[in-house]
Design a protein around this motif. Structure first.
Motif, PDB file in Angstrom:
ATOM      1  N   GLU A 211       0.668  -1.068   0.033  1.00 17.87           N
ATOM      2  CA  GLU A 211      -0.128  -0.179  -0.121  1.00 17.87           C
ATOM      3  C   GLU A 211       0.649   1.260   0.043  1.00 17.87           C
ATOM      4  O   GLU A 211       0.422   2.173  -0.680  1.00 17.87           O
ATOM      5  CB  GLU A 211      -0.840  -0.042   1.145  1.00 17.87           C
ATOM      6  N   ARG A 212       1.868   1.219   0.678  1.00 24.34           N
ATOM      7  CA  ARG A 212       2.907   2.624   0.750  1.00 24.34           C
ATOM      8  C   ARG A 212       3.524   2.646  -0.601  1.00 24.34           C
ATOM      9  O   ARG A 212       3.647   3.950  -0.883  1.00 24.34           O
ATOM     10  CB  ARG A 212       3.782   2.482   1.813  1.00 24.34           C
ATOM     11  N   HIS A 213       3.964   1.424  -1.228  1.00 29.33           N
ATOM     12  CA  HIS A 213       4.532   1.674  -2.325  1.00 29.33           C
ATOM     13  C   HIS A 213       3.618   2.283  -3.353  1.00 29.33           C
ATOM     14  O   HIS A 213       3.698   3.255  -4.313  1.00 29.33           O
ATOM     15  CB  HIS A 213       5.032   0.383  -2.927  1.00 29.33           C
ATOM     16  N   LYS A 214       2.335   1.839  -3.389  1.00 30.60           N
ATOM     17  CA  LYS A 214       1.487   2.328  -4.228  1.00 30.60           C
ATOM     18  C   LYS A 214       1.119   3.949  -3.997  1.00 30.60           C
ATOM     19  O   LYS A 214       0.761   4.622  -5.133  1.00 30.60           O
ATOM     20  CB  LYS A 214      -0.029   1.667  -3.927  1.00 30.60           C
ATOM     21  N   GLN A 215       1.387   4.414  -2.946  1.00 26.09           N
ATOM     22  CA  GLN A 215       1.217   5.871  -2.609  1.00 26.09           C
ATOM     23  C   GLN A 215       2.789   6.672  -3.142  1.00 26.09           C
ATOM     24  O   GLN A 215       2.647   7.773  -2.837  1.00 26.09           O
ATOM     25  CB  GLN A 215       1.070   6.031  -1.249  1.00 26.09           C
ATOM     26  N   GLY A 216       3.652   5.775  -3.634  1.00 23.47           N
ATOM     27  CA  GLY A 216       4.783   6.526  -4.257  1.00 23.47           C
ATOM     28  C   GLY A 216       5.705   6.557  -3.185  1.00 23.47           C
ATOM     29  O   GLY A 216       7.032   7.098  -3.544  1.00 23.47           O
ATOM     30  N   TRP A 217       5.700   5.776  -1.983  1.00 19.27           N
ATOM     31  CA  TRP A 217       6.946   5.657  -1.104  1.00 19.27           C
ATOM     32  C   TRP A 217       7.875   4.417  -1.717  1.00 19.27           C
ATOM     33  O   TRP A 217       7.337   3.410  -2.282  1.00 19.27           O
ATOM     34  CB  TRP A 217       6.421   5.438   0.068  1.00 19.27           C
ATOM     35  N   LYS A 218       9.146   4.618  -1.587  1.00 15.29           N
ATOM     36  CA  LYS A 218      10.087   3.648  -1.998  1.00 15.29           C
ATOM     37  C   LYS A 218      10.696   2.738  -0.555  1.00 15.29           C
ATOM     38  O   LYS A 218      11.245   3.359   0.081  1.00 15.29           O
ATOM     39  CB  LYS A 218      11.171   4.259  -2.667  1.00 15.29           C
ATOM     40  N   PRO A 219      10.302   1.598  -0.764  1.00 13.72           N
ATOM     41  CA  PRO A 219      10.527   0.527   0.443  1.00 13.72           C
ATOM     42  C   PRO A 219      12.267   0.321   0.451  1.00 13.72           C
ATOM     43  O   PRO A 219      12.843   0.802  -0.698  1.00 13.72           O
ATOM     44  CB  PRO A 219      10.137  -0.517   0.182  1.00 13.72           C
ATOM     45  N   GLU A 220      12.815   0.180   1.479  1.00 14.03           N
ATOM     46  CA  GLU A 220      14.339  -0.244   1.625  1.00 14.03           C
ATOM     47  C   GLU A 220      14.259  -1.756   0.731  1.00 14.03           C
ATOM     48  O   GLU A 220      13.340  -2.405   0.586  1.00 14.03           O
ATOM     49  CB  GLU A 220      14.852  -0.595   2.946  1.00 14.03           C
ATOM     50  N   PRO A 221      15.530  -2.034   0.223  1.00 11.81           N
ATOM     51  CA  PRO A 221      15.735  -3.224  -0.428  1.00 11.81           C
ATOM     52  C   PRO A 221      15.569  -4.658   0.572  1.00 11.81           C
ATOM     53  O   PRO A 221      15.352  -5.622   0.040  1.00 11.81           O
ATOM     54  CB  PRO A 221      17.033  -3.171  -0.935  1.00 11.81           C
ATOM     55  N   LEU A 222      15.659  -4.265   1.856  1.00  9.96           N
ATOM     56  CA  LEU A 222      15.786  -5.328   2.904  1.00  9.96           C
ATOM     57  C   LEU A 222      15.216  -5.021   4.115  1.00  9.96           C
ATOM     58  O   LEU A 222      15.408  -3.808   4.572  1.00  9.96           O
ATOM     59  CB  LEU A 222      17.395  -5.854   2.679  1.00  9.96           C
ATOM     60  N   TYR A 223      14.437  -5.932   4.723  1.00 12.37           N
ATOM     61  CA  TYR A 223      13.607  -5.790   5.850  1.00 12.37           C
ATOM     62  C   TYR A 223      13.653  -7.083   6.865  1.00 12.37           C
ATOM     63  O   TYR A 223      13.724  -7.989   6.287  1.00 12.37           O
ATOM     64  CB  TYR A 223      12.329  -5.382   5.820  1.00 12.37           C
ATOM     65  N   ILE A 224      14.024  -7.135   8.026  1.00 12.49           N
ATOM     66  CA  ILE A 224      13.962  -8.080   8.926  1.00 12.49           C
ATOM     67  C   ILE A 224      12.507  -8.115   9.555  1.00 12.49           C
ATOM     68  O   ILE A 224      11.972  -6.875   9.986  1.00 12.49           O
ATOM     69  CB  ILE A 224      14.806  -7.926  10.190  1.00 12.49           C
ATOM     70  N   GLY A 225      11.671  -9.334   9.351  1.00  7.51           N
ATOM     71  CA  GLY A 225      10.514  -9.252   9.730  1.00  7.51           C
ATOM     72  C   GLY A 225      10.421  -9.766  11.108  1.00  7.51           C
ATOM     73  O   GLY A 225      10.477 -11.117  11.304  1.00  7.51           O
TER      74      GLY A 225
END
Length: 294
Positions: A211-225
């Motif tokens: 959803e955030r990417h759809k709003q134009g935000w760029k995620p980090e290439p890697l996350y720990i969940g």
């Protein structure tokens, strides 16, 4: 009326089906790729939440054929069919190669690719927190295959987002509860720190990224969940035994878990993305799970 985006879940199993049930289907059409979709239907996952398609994710042609009509988001959630070196190679390395090649051939690239991986890539032990900047040192074939697949995805698909999930628990994922019921526990010393995340937060974080990417935000290439509280396994089991109504004496069989290293994982990057955990620690998560069990 806004056209629905197409979300393709490759290796669509439990995690993918749960995500399909929670996504806004007025905004997304969800397609699930499996070698045998009938297995998913037989396990009573809701058929109307996923448009099931048959395909082998190790074959470039199968992925190309299914994605030919378009894919706005691709989510890869593979699991090995056997816990052997060859099983892990098929589930992660071969699928990563096939997906990378298939995506490069698509007439229109997807807006987002998410690859679900595992914190098993971290084979090291210690008291310091590990994060996305920590160089992974796999300690077995599982971590080696997972890391090799990540490298393929990052090299071949610019902008892909990889999420390394810690141990997933929740409804239908109650292995630890079964161990406690059987009276089995980890040794109290030395402390064996473990990390986990509730399955609802796995789904919640993936949807948050989409959803955030759809709003134009760029995620980090890697996350720990992971949740916010690494805990020694023995301490967790002692808490569970009381929460489940047993006495401490119920835990009578010490089980050595030398193949799992003691480590502490930081989830600060995940939290910095704006995601709020539904179950920030094991007490909240397992309390809800035990209450649901009645």
């Amino acid at each position: 009326m806004t056209q629905k985006e197409k979300l393709w879940i490759l290796g669509c199993g439990d995690l993918g089906a749960r995500l399909a049930l929670n996504i806004d289907r007025k905004q997304y059409s969800v397609y699930g790729m499996r070698r045998n979709p009938l297995v998913a239907l037989a396990s009573k996952r809701r058929a109307d939440a996923v448009n099931w398609r048959r395909g082998d994710a190790t074959k470039v042609g199968d992925i190309e054929r299914l994605l030919a009509d378009g894919a706005d988001i691709i989510l890869a959630t593979f699991t090995p069919d056997e816990h052997t070196p060859s099983g892990y190679q098929r589930a992660y390395v071969e699928t990563a190669r096939a997906l990378s090649e298939a995506v490069s051939r698509l007439p229109k690239p997807p807006r987002m690719v998410i690859w679900a991986s595992s914190t098993r890539v971290y084979g090291q032990s210690g008291d310091d927190f590990l994060d996305e900047q920590t160089l992974p040192v796999p300690s077995g074939f599982q971590g080696e295959a997972l890391l090799a697949a990540e490298d393929i995805i990052h090299s071949a698909i610019p902008g892909a987002c990889i999420v390394r999930f810690a141990g997933i628990y929740g409804p239908g994922r109650d292995r630890l509860l079964s161990q406690v019921r059987a009276g089995r526990c980890a040794p109290p010393q030395p402390p064996q720190f473990s990390n986990r995340i509730h399955v609802d937060d796995c789904i919640g974080f993936l949807l948050h990224l989409v959803e955030r990417h759809k709003q134009g935000w760029k995620p980090e290439p890697l996350y720990i969940g992971a949740d916010s509280k690494p805990v020694p396994m023995y301490e967790l089991q002692q808490w569970l035994v009381k929460a489940m109504g047993y006495t401490s004496a119920h835990l009578r069989e010490i089980v050595q878990t030398s193949e799992r290293r003691s480590k502490k994982l930081s989830n600060q990057r995940m939290l910095a993305s704006g995601y709020q955990l539904k179950y920030p620690d094991y007490k909240v998560g397992y309390s809800a799970l035990l209450e649901a069990e009645g």
